[in-house]
Design a protein around this motif. Structure first.
Motif, PDB file in Angstrom:
ATOM      1  N   TYR A 121      12.922  -5.728 -12.154  1.00 38.09           N
ATOM      2  CA  TYR A 121      13.699  -6.883 -12.616  1.00 38.09           C
ATOM      3  C   TYR A 121      14.185  -7.618 -11.386  1.00 38.09           C
ATOM      4  O   TYR A 121      14.730  -7.019 -10.469  1.00 38.09           O
ATOM      5  CB  TYR A 121      14.873  -6.449 -13.500  1.00 38.09           C
ATOM      6  N   HIS A 122      13.953  -8.909 -11.381  1.00 40.62           N
ATOM      7  CA  HIS A 122      14.385  -9.746 -10.273  1.00 40.62           C
ATOM      8  C   HIS A 122      15.880  -9.973 -10.394  1.00 40.62           C
ATOM      9  O   HIS A 122      16.386 -10.177 -11.503  1.00 40.62           O
ATOM     10  CB  HIS A 122      13.632 -11.076 -10.306  1.00 40.62           C
ATOM     11  N   PRO A 123      16.640  -9.930  -9.292  1.00 39.82           N
ATOM     12  CA  PRO A 123      18.095 -10.114  -9.353  1.00 39.82           C
ATOM     13  C   PRO A 123      18.522 -11.418 -10.036  1.00 39.82           C
ATOM     14  O   PRO A 123      19.582 -11.470 -10.639  1.00 39.82           O
ATOM     15  CB  PRO A 123      18.532 -10.111  -7.882  1.00 39.82           C
ATOM     16  N   LYS A 124      17.689 -12.449  -9.978  1.00 37.37           N
ATOM     17  CA  LYS A 124      18.013 -13.716 -10.642  1.00 37.37           C
ATOM     18  C   LYS A 124      17.641 -13.678 -12.124  1.00 37.37           C
ATOM     19  O   LYS A 124      17.749 -14.680 -12.814  1.00 37.37           O
ATOM     20  CB  LYS A 124      17.304 -14.869  -9.951  1.00 37.37           C
ATOM     21  N   GLY A 125      17.184 -12.526 -12.578  1.00 42.84           N
ATOM     22  CA  GLY A 125      16.811 -12.374 -13.989  1.00 42.84           C
ATOM     23  C   GLY A 125      15.314 -12.367 -14.162  1.00 42.84           C
ATOM     24  O   GLY A 125      14.577 -12.953 -13.403  1.00 42.84           O
ATOM     25  N   GLY A 126      14.886 -11.673 -15.162  1.00 42.08           N
ATOM     26  CA  GLY A 126      13.470 -11.685 -15.493  1.00 42.08           C
ATOM     27  C   GLY A 126      12.736 -10.408 -15.167  1.00 42.08           C
ATOM     28  O   GLY A 126      12.894  -9.839 -14.097  1.00 42.08           O
ATOM     29  N   LYS A 127      11.966  -9.997 -16.124  1.00 40.59           N
ATOM     30  CA  LYS A 127      11.131  -8.805 -15.994  1.00 40.59           C
ATOM     31  C   LYS A 127       9.920  -9.119 -15.122  1.00 40.59           C
ATOM     32  O   LYS A 127       9.349 -10.207 -15.184  1.00 40.59           O
ATOM     33  CB  LYS A 127      10.670  -8.367 -17.383  1.00 40.59           C
ATOM     34  N   VAL A 128       9.536  -8.145 -14.307  1.00 43.76           N
ATOM     35  CA  VAL A 128       8.381  -8.263 -13.431  1.00 43.76           C
ATOM     36  C   VAL A 128       7.494  -7.038 -13.653  1.00 43.76           C
ATOM     37  O   VAL A 128       7.964  -5.904 -13.521  1.00 43.76           O
ATOM     38  CB  VAL A 128       8.808  -8.353 -11.947  1.00 43.76           C
ATOM     39  N   LEU A 129       6.253  -7.260 -14.032  1.00 43.02           N
ATOM     40  CA  LEU A 129       5.297  -6.173 -14.235  1.00 43.02           C
ATOM     41  C   LEU A 129       4.751  -5.711 -12.889  1.00 43.02           C
ATOM     42  O   LEU A 129       4.556  -6.523 -11.981  1.00 43.02           O
ATOM     43  CB  LEU A 129       4.148  -6.637 -15.118  1.00 43.02           C
ATOM     44  N   VAL A 130       4.468  -4.422 -12.782  1.00 42.88           N
ATOM     45  CA  VAL A 130       3.909  -3.856 -11.551  1.00 42.88           C
ATOM     46  C   VAL A 130       2.590  -3.183 -11.905  1.00 42.88           C
ATOM     47  O   VAL A 130       2.484  -2.485 -12.915  1.00 42.88           O
ATOM     48  CB  VAL A 130       4.886  -2.851 -10.910  1.00 42.88           C
ATOM     49  N   PHE A 131       1.616  -3.382 -11.039  1.00 43.53           N
ATOM     50  CA  PHE A 131       0.283  -2.803 -11.230  1.00 43.53           C
ATOM     51  C   PHE A 131      -0.148  -2.059  -9.976  1.00 43.53           C
ATOM     52  O   PHE A 131       0.178  -2.470  -8.861  1.00 43.53           O
ATOM     53  CB  PHE A 131      -0.747  -3.905 -11.519  1.00 43.53           C
ATOM     54  N   ALA A 132      -0.903  -0.993 -10.173  1.00 44.88           N
ATOM     55  CA  ALA A 132      -1.613  -0.297  -9.105  1.00 44.88           C
ATOM     56  C   ALA A 132      -3.091  -0.579  -9.320  1.00 44.88           C
ATOM     57  O   ALA A 132      -3.555  -0.651 -10.459  1.00 44.88           O
ATOM     58  CB  ALA A 132      -1.361   1.205  -9.172  1.00 44.88           C
ATOM     59  N   TRP A 188       0.873  -1.174   0.000  1.00 49.26           N
ATOM     60  CA  TRP A 188       0.000   0.000   0.000  1.00 49.26           C
ATOM     61  C   TRP A 188       0.908   1.222   0.000  1.00 49.26           C
ATOM     62  O   TRP A 188       1.720   1.404   0.904  1.00 49.26           O
ATOM     63  CB  TRP A 188      -0.891  -0.011   1.234  1.00 49.26           C
ATOM     64  N   LEU A 189       0.803   2.063  -1.015  1.00 42.49           N
ATOM     65  CA  LEU A 189       1.618   3.271  -1.117  1.00 42.49           C
ATOM     66  C   LEU A 189       0.842   4.334  -1.867  1.00 42.49           C
ATOM     67  O   LEU A 189       0.232   4.046  -2.906  1.00 42.49           O
ATOM     68  CB  LEU A 189       2.935   2.956  -1.854  1.00 42.49           C
ATOM     69  N   ASP A 190       0.852   5.547  -1.339  1.00 33.73           N
ATOM     70  CA  ASP A 190       0.186   6.688  -1.978  1.00 33.73           C
ATOM     71  C   ASP A 190      -1.287   6.419  -2.290  1.00 33.73           C
ATOM     72  O   ASP A 190      -1.790   6.774  -3.352  1.00 33.73           O
ATOM     73  CB  ASP A 190       0.916   7.089  -3.263  1.00 33.73           C
ATOM     74  N   GLY A 191      -1.983   5.771  -1.355  1.00 30.64           N
ATOM     75  CA  GLY A 191      -3.416   5.574  -1.505  1.00 30.64           C
ATOM     76  C   GLY A 191      -3.821   4.509  -2.500  1.00 30.64           C
ATOM     77  O   GLY A 191      -4.952   4.511  -2.982  1.00 30.64           O
ATOM     78  N   ALA A 192      -2.914   3.589  -2.806  1.00 23.69           N
ATOM     79  CA  ALA A 192      -3.251   2.501  -3.728  1.00 23.69           C
ATOM     80  C   ALA A 192      -2.511   1.236  -3.311  1.00 23.69           C
ATOM     81  O   ALA A 192      -1.447   1.297  -2.705  1.00 23.69           O
ATOM     82  CB  ALA A 192      -2.885   2.873  -5.158  1.00 23.69           C
ATOM     83  N   ILE A 193      -3.109   0.107  -3.666  1.00 21.70           N
ATOM     84  CA  ILE A 193      -2.450  -1.174  -3.454  1.00 21.70           C
ATOM     85  C   ILE A 193      -1.718  -1.528  -4.746  1.00 21.70           C
ATOM     86  O   ILE A 193      -2.245  -1.330  -5.838  1.00 21.70           O
ATOM     87  CB  ILE A 193      -3.462  -2.265  -3.031  1.00 21.70           C
ATOM     88  N   HIS A 194      -0.473  -1.994  -4.613  1.00 20.10           N
ATOM     89  CA  HIS A 194       0.368  -2.338  -5.756  1.00 20.10           C
ATOM     90  C   HIS A 194       0.789  -3.796  -5.649  1.00 20.10           C
ATOM     91  O   HIS A 194       1.101  -4.270  -4.556  1.00 20.10           O
ATOM     92  CB  HIS A 194       1.628  -1.461  -5.780  1.00 20.10           C
ATOM     93  N   PHE A 195       0.828  -4.487  -6.769  1.00 18.00           N
ATOM     94  CA  PHE A 195       1.280  -5.870  -6.802  1.00 18.00           C
ATOM     95  C   PHE A 195       2.119  -6.078  -8.054  1.00 18.00           C
ATOM     96  O   PHE A 195       2.138  -5.243  -8.957  1.00 18.00           O
ATOM     97  CB  PHE A 195       0.096  -6.854  -6.749  1.00 18.00           C
TER      98      PHE A 195
END
Length: 167
Positions: free
Chosen positions: A135-146, A55-62
């Protein structure tokens, strides 16, 4: 973030119950260690999986990998429900967040979120930020959503109450 309109639903609440204050619901969202996200597959079947969220700036992020089922589902339908709470019947607060998942691609915001993830879980969740993604340190892109909030439901147990926070 504007303050929600908070109302108790007497149909599903004890007669003496009061609405859960927004501050208490927000605190539950800030401190929850685990959420369950519900998305919809293209054939209409639901998909539910656990995840961590901030929870940051009035929104939940995953976050999610681009080829995980929830990311595939979100490409077709942005509607989500994130659920958290406890499995105790006599006490606690269960919270459901309903809204639309919106991609978060601003590097400055992503850096703040990466710091929040690392802080909340004592460094267990570490991400690098570049090109509008984690990006995860072990490699790989990670998408983020609010999650663009539509409503949040809070279910208090013990003295049962059903509270709706409408945005």
């Amino acid at each position: 973030m504007k303050e929600p309109i908070t109302k108790i639903d007497p149909r599903f609440s004890d007669p003496q119950a009061v609405a859960t204050p927004w501050e208490e619901t927000q605190r539950a969202l800030e401190t929850a260690q685990l959420f369950w996200i519900s998305t919809m597959r293209s054939d209409g079947r639901p998909h539910v999986t656990p995840l961590v969220a901030v929870w940051l700036d009035g929104a939940i992020h995953f976050s999610t990998g681009p080829e995980e089922q929830k990311a595939i589902n979100l490409r077709q339908n942005p509607h989500v429900v994130l659920t958290t709470g406890c499995n105790d019947w006599k006490e606690g607060l269960d919270v459901m967040v309903e809204g639309d998942a919106v991609p978060c691609t601003d590097n400055a915001m992503l850096k703040r979120l990466a710091e929040a993830w690392a802080t909340k879980w004592d460094g267990s969740w570490k991400f690098e930020v570049r090109d509008g993604a984690f990006y995860h340190p072990k490699g790989g892109k990670v998408l983020v959503f609010a999650v663009k909030l539509a409503k949040i439901l809070a279910f208090s147990k013990g003295s049962f109450s059903h509270t709706r926070h409408q945005f």
